[in-house]
Every structure is written in structure tokens, then in C-alpha cells.
Motif scaffolding. Structure first.
Motif, PDB file in Angstrom:
ATOM      1  N   PRO A 205     -61.889 -29.679   1.593  1.00  0.00           N
ATOM      2  CA  PRO A 205     -61.312 -28.537   2.310  1.00  0.00           C
ATOM      3  C   PRO A 205     -60.531 -28.944   3.553  1.00  0.00           C
ATOM      4  O   PRO A 205     -59.514 -28.313   3.880  1.00  0.00           O
ATOM      5  CB  PRO A 205     -62.540 -27.698   2.675  1.00  0.00           C
ATOM      6  CG  PRO A 205     -63.572 -28.067   1.674  1.00  0.00           C
ATOM      7  CD  PRO A 205     -63.354 -29.529   1.428  1.00  0.00           C
ATOM      8  N   VAL A 206     -60.980 -29.985   4.256  1.00  0.00           N
ATOM      9  CA  VAL A 206     -60.251 -30.433   5.440  1.00  0.00           C
ATOM     10  C   VAL A 206     -58.920 -31.050   5.022  1.00  0.00           C
ATOM     11  O   VAL A 206     -57.868 -30.802   5.643  1.00  0.00           O
ATOM     12  CB  VAL A 206     -61.083 -31.432   6.265  1.00  0.00           C
ATOM     13  CG1 VAL A 206     -60.281 -31.929   7.466  1.00  0.00           C
ATOM     14  CG2 VAL A 206     -62.377 -30.777   6.733  1.00  0.00           C
ATOM     15  N   LEU A 207     -58.940 -31.866   3.983  1.00  0.00           N
ATOM     16  CA  LEU A 207     -57.704 -32.475   3.488  1.00  0.00           C
ATOM     17  C   LEU A 207     -56.697 -31.396   3.103  1.00  0.00           C
ATOM     18  O   LEU A 207     -55.503 -31.481   3.443  1.00  0.00           O
ATOM     19  CB  LEU A 207     -58.013 -33.364   2.291  1.00  0.00           C
ATOM     20  CG  LEU A 207     -56.825 -34.031   1.595  1.00  0.00           C
ATOM     21  CD1 LEU A 207     -56.090 -34.965   2.549  1.00  0.00           C
ATOM     22  CD2 LEU A 207     -57.291 -34.791   0.354  1.00  0.00           C
ATOM     23  N   ASP A 208     -57.158 -30.361   2.424  1.00  0.00           N
ATOM     24  CA  ASP A 208     -56.279 -29.260   2.043  1.00  0.00           C
ATOM     25  C   ASP A 208     -55.715 -28.555   3.275  1.00  0.00           C
ATOM     26  O   ASP A 208     -54.509 -28.250   3.336  1.00  0.00           O
ATOM     27  CB  ASP A 208     -57.051 -28.266   1.177  1.00  0.00           C
ATOM     28  CG  ASP A 208     -56.230 -27.029   0.858  1.00  0.00           C
ATOM     29  OD1 ASP A 208     -55.250 -27.134   0.105  1.00  0.00           O
ATOM     30  OD2 ASP A 208     -56.577 -25.938   1.370  1.00  0.00           O
TER      31      ASP A 208
ATOM     32  N   TYR B 213     -52.952 -38.542   8.580  1.00  0.00           N
ATOM     33  CA  TYR B 213     -54.346 -38.085   8.573  1.00  0.00           C
ATOM     34  C   TYR B 213     -55.192 -38.997   7.702  1.00  0.00           C
ATOM     35  O   TYR B 213     -54.804 -39.364   6.590  1.00  0.00           O
ATOM     36  CB  TYR B 213     -54.434 -36.654   8.052  1.00  0.00           C
ATOM     37  CG  TYR B 213     -55.843 -36.210   7.736  1.00  0.00           C
ATOM     38  CD1 TYR B 213     -56.778 -36.017   8.747  1.00  0.00           C
ATOM     39  CD2 TYR B 213     -56.249 -36.007   6.413  1.00  0.00           C
ATOM     40  CE1 TYR B 213     -58.076 -35.619   8.456  1.00  0.00           C
ATOM     41  CE2 TYR B 213     -57.543 -35.607   6.117  1.00  0.00           C
ATOM     42  CZ  TYR B 213     -58.454 -35.411   7.136  1.00  0.00           C
ATOM     43  OH  TYR B 213     -59.740 -35.029   6.845  1.00  0.00           O
ATOM     44  N   VAL B 214     -56.368 -39.356   8.214  1.00  0.00           N
ATOM     45  CA  VAL B 214     -57.357 -40.128   7.468  1.00  0.00           C
ATOM     46  C   VAL B 214     -58.700 -39.447   7.685  1.00  0.00           C
ATOM     47  O   VAL B 214     -59.224 -39.436   8.802  1.00  0.00           O
ATOM     48  CB  VAL B 214     -57.418 -41.596   7.950  1.00  0.00           C
ATOM     49  CG1 VAL B 214     -58.481 -42.362   7.162  1.00  0.00           C
ATOM     50  CG2 VAL B 214     -56.060 -42.270   7.811  1.00  0.00           C
TER      51      VAL B 214
ATOM     52  N   VAL C 104     -67.914 -42.762   5.879  1.00  0.00           N
ATOM     53  CA  VAL C 104     -66.850 -42.655   4.884  1.00  0.00           C
ATOM     54  C   VAL C 104     -65.504 -42.536   5.597  1.00  0.00           C
ATOM     55  O   VAL C 104     -65.334 -41.696   6.490  1.00  0.00           O
ATOM     56  CB  VAL C 104     -67.069 -41.439   3.966  1.00  0.00           C
ATOM     57  CG1 VAL C 104     -65.862 -41.226   3.048  1.00  0.00           C
ATOM     58  CG2 VAL C 104     -68.340 -41.632   3.140  1.00  0.00           C
ATOM     59  N   VAL C 105     -64.562 -43.398   5.219  1.00  0.00           N
ATOM     60  CA  VAL C 105     -63.175 -43.310   5.687  1.00  0.00           C
ATOM     61  C   VAL C 105     -62.334 -43.093   4.433  1.00  0.00           C
ATOM     62  O   VAL C 105     -62.232 -43.974   3.588  1.00  0.00           O
ATOM     63  CB  VAL C 105     -62.746 -44.571   6.454  1.00  0.00           C
ATOM     64  CG1 VAL C 105     -61.298 -44.429   6.928  1.00  0.00           C
ATOM     65  CG2 VAL C 105     -63.675 -44.808   7.652  1.00  0.00           C
ATOM     66  N   ALA C 106     -61.766 -41.903   4.320  1.00  0.00           N
ATOM     67  CA  ALA C 106     -61.204 -41.445   3.054  1.00  0.00           C
ATOM     68  C   ALA C 106     -59.938 -42.191   2.664  1.00  0.00           C
ATOM     69  O   ALA C 106     -59.104 -42.534   3.512  1.00  0.00           O
ATOM     70  CB  ALA C 106     -60.922 -39.949   3.130  1.00  0.00           C
TER      71      ALA C 106
ATOM     72  N   ALA D 120     -61.727 -37.940  -1.213  1.00  0.00           N
ATOM     73  CA  ALA D 120     -62.443 -36.735  -0.786  1.00  0.00           C
ATOM     74  C   ALA D 120     -63.350 -36.191  -1.887  1.00  0.00           C
ATOM     75  O   ALA D 120     -64.496 -35.804  -1.632  1.00  0.00           O
ATOM     76  CB  ALA D 120     -61.441 -35.673  -0.349  1.00  0.00           C
ATOM     77  N   GLU D 121     -62.859 -36.147  -3.120  1.00  0.00           N
ATOM     78  CA  GLU D 121     -63.636 -35.575  -4.212  1.00  0.00           C
ATOM     79  C   GLU D 121     -64.925 -36.360  -4.462  1.00  0.00           C
ATOM     80  O   GLU D 121     -65.991 -35.768  -4.653  1.00  0.00           O
ATOM     81  CB  GLU D 121     -62.791 -35.549  -5.488  1.00  0.00           C
ATOM     82  CG  GLU D 121     -63.468 -34.873  -6.665  1.00  0.00           C
ATOM     83  CD  GLU D 121     -62.579 -34.779  -7.890  1.00  0.00           C
ATOM     84  OE1 GLU D 121     -63.110 -34.575  -8.995  1.00  0.00           O
ATOM     85  OE2 GLU D 121     -61.344 -34.907  -7.731  1.00  0.00           O
TER      86      GLU D 121
END
Length: 322
Positions: free
Chosen positions: A99-102, A113-114, A141-143, A172-173
Motif C-alpha cells: 500500500p505504501v508503494l502504491d 523511493y525505497v 527489509v529494504v524493498a 513488497a508482495e
């Protein structure tokens, strides 16, 4: 080292501000909570309640901006980031990543953004609950997504390493599915267990000992924060809840028909042994060049195998994998 601006000074944000400053970085923060901001200022940290001013400073200093607010507050905060610090390197510590990535892609589409999520914390909240050593030895976790800027990723990873954590690179998933199993479902089960125990009244509470306290510890967390992370991860959490209900149903059926719970209890014991074994497993060293064409795939493969990055020098990530 790039300066750090932390927006949100609760347990995680407050701990990160402390740890970033202790690592030698110039760090400042902002919090809408006057209580948290005042406590942080009294402790000698550079903190304000003016979020816009903190973001203006981040833009002027080309600082890394860290969003350390609950998921429901992310959208409004991103609007401010877009207005005042859209070109800053952006990361976050939110416990749900998709949700944050979206939201970032919609609200600040041109920022670097990371996503991030430290697997550390306590059941307490607020600035006074923070601790500069909170992240020592923790997984963070670093996406990594298909379009992740690896130079930006390396800078966020370096901050994580500087505050004592080790880096787990994941999309993210994958992150959201994993935390649904090992964080969000436990919060729900703890809430249910605490409710059932309390309904036993004074007698049940007077007899409650270690197993009950251990099983209900996280039920003492801030309810609003627990709702934010569990409801925010609904898509990943629903099938995990279904899996848990299926196992409870099987246990109930066995108990009603044969009176035996061996399958359930033995499987649980094996699961607990798997956790213990993972902490003591031999690990092989790995090196990943962030300049390699397949660097993103290599990082994701490392993370999804339970690996971690423990060092980062001259574009080479070094780590360990089971």
C-alpha cells in the motif's frame, strides 16, 4: 553520509532518530505530537512540530526523508513531501509495503523511493519508548522492485547497516505475505487469546502464568497501530487467517472425534524447532555487485532464501544465506 530527516517520532521513528544521530549522521525530526516533540527536544534532539519546515530543510540539505507514521497517515504526509521535498531520497518504516508503494507512485511519482520495514519493536509506543539500540541485530527489509534505483537502495541499506540492523532485500508482495504469517496473524491470535482469557474472570486471571503472558504480550500494543497494520495488509492476511482457521477447525474436529490433538501439537512443535534451527544454521557468504545487470534479481533471490546483507562497500553487497 547523507543527512536524515525522520517524520514521526514514536517507538520506531524515535529510535531511528536516536540511532542515526549516534552513527554520526546529522539527523532531525518532526512529530505532530507535541508530547513526543517536547520530550525529544528535552533529550537534546533537533525536533519540531512543524512538518513542513522539517521537509523544507530536508530539501535544502538533500537529506534522506524517513516516513515513520502509521499507514493511515501516509497519504496526507506524501502530499506534503510532494510539495516540499519531492526530490529527496525517500524511505519509510511502515509495517506494510504494497500500500505504501502504491501511494508513493500516485502521490510522488518522481521521487526516488525505497521501502523499508525494521522487524523490531515492543508493545510500547511513543518517543519515551524509543531506544538507540533497538535495531541491533534486527532484520530490516529494504524493498527491491523491478524499477528500484539501486544507488538509492544502497543508501537506504547503508543507513540500516549503520544503525546496527542487517538488510533483507525483498519485493513488497513477498514482504507483506511473510509478515502476515509471522507478525500480523500473531497479533490477531494474541487479541483473541487475551479476550478469551479475560472472559474467564478473576479466577482465570489469577491463574494466568507464563504461557498466557507470552501468548498475549503483543495484545498490549497500541490498538490503533495494530489495526493500521493488519487492516492495511488485508489482501495478504486474509488467506493466512483462512489457513489458521483451517488448522483450528482440524484440531477441533480431532478433539471432538478421537480426543487426540497429536497432529496439531506435533506440527506446532516442529514449527517452533524450525525457528530455533534458523537461528543456529550455518550460512554461506555471498557477494552481489549492484552494478551487475541481474543485481535486482540476485538481491531478491538472497532475501527470499532467508539471506541477509551485512556489509556494503564500493557497490558490493556482502552477506550470508542459508
Amino acid at each position: 553520509m547523507r543527512d536524515v530527516c525522520v517524520i514521526g517520532l514514536g517507538l520506531i521513528g524515535g529510535s531511528l532518530l536516536r540511532a542515526a544521530a549516534a552513527s554520526g549522521r546529522t539527523a532531525w525530526g518532526a512529530a505532530v505530537s507535541e508530547v513526543d516533540a517536547d520530550a525529544a527536544s528535552r533529550a537534546g534532539f533537533d525536533v519540531t512540530t512543524d512538518v513542513e519546515a522539517a521537509l523544507h530543510r530536508a530539501a535544502a540539505e538533500d537529506a534522506m526523508v524517513v516516513l515513520a507514521v502509521p499507514l493511515p497517515a501516509v497519504e496526507d504526509l506524501l502530499r506534503l513531501v510532494n510539495q516540499h521535498a519531492s526530490h529527496c531520497l525517500l524511505t519509510d518504516v511502515t509495517s506494510v509495503k504494497a500500500p505504501v508503494l502504491d501511494a508513493v507512485r500516485r502521490r510522488v511519482p518522481y521521487t526516488r523511493y525505497v521501502g523499508g520495514h525494521p522487524m523490531a519493536g515492543t508493545s510500547k509506543s511513543g518517543w519515551l519508548a524509543g531506544d538507540a539500540s533497538l535495531f541491533q541485530g534486527a532484520a530490516w527489509v529494504v524493498a527491491v522492485e523491478e524499477d528500484t534505483d539501486l544507488e538509492a537502495w544502497a543508501e537506504v541499506a547503508k543507513l540500516v547497516l549503520d544503525v546496527g540492523a542487517h538488510v533483507v532485500p525483498l519485493p513488497a508482495e513477498s514482504h507483506d505475505e511473510a509478515v502476515a504469517r509471522i507478525s500480523h496473524l500473531p497479533h490477531l491470535l494474541a487479541a483473541i487469546l487475551a479476550t478469551i482469557g479475560a472472559e474467564g474472570g478473576p479466577l482465570a486471571m489469577s491463574l494466568a502464568a507464563g504461557s498466557y503472558r507470552d501468548g498475549t504480550r503483543v495484545a498490549g500494543s497500541n490498538p490503533q497501530l495494530v489495526r493500521a497494520m493488519t487492516e492495511g495488509n488485508r489482501d495478504a492476511l486474509l488467506p493466512i487467517v483462512d489457513e489458521a482457521l483451517g488448522r483450528l477447525g482440524a484440531a477441533r474436529g480431532s478433539l471432538a472425534s478421537t480426543g487426540g490433538l497429536a497432529a496439531t501439537i506435533n506440527a506446532g512443535y516442529e514449527g517452533a524447532q524450525a525457528l530455533a534451527a534458523s537461528l543456529d544454521v550455518e550460512r554461506a557468504g555471498v557477494r552481489i555487485s549492484l552494478a551487475a545487470p541481474d543485481a535486482r534479481q540476485g538481491l531478491i533471490a538472497l532475501g527470499e532464501r532467508g539471506g541477509r546483507i551485512t556489509g556494503l562497500t564500493d557497490g558490493i553487497a556482502t552477506g550470508e544465506v542459508q
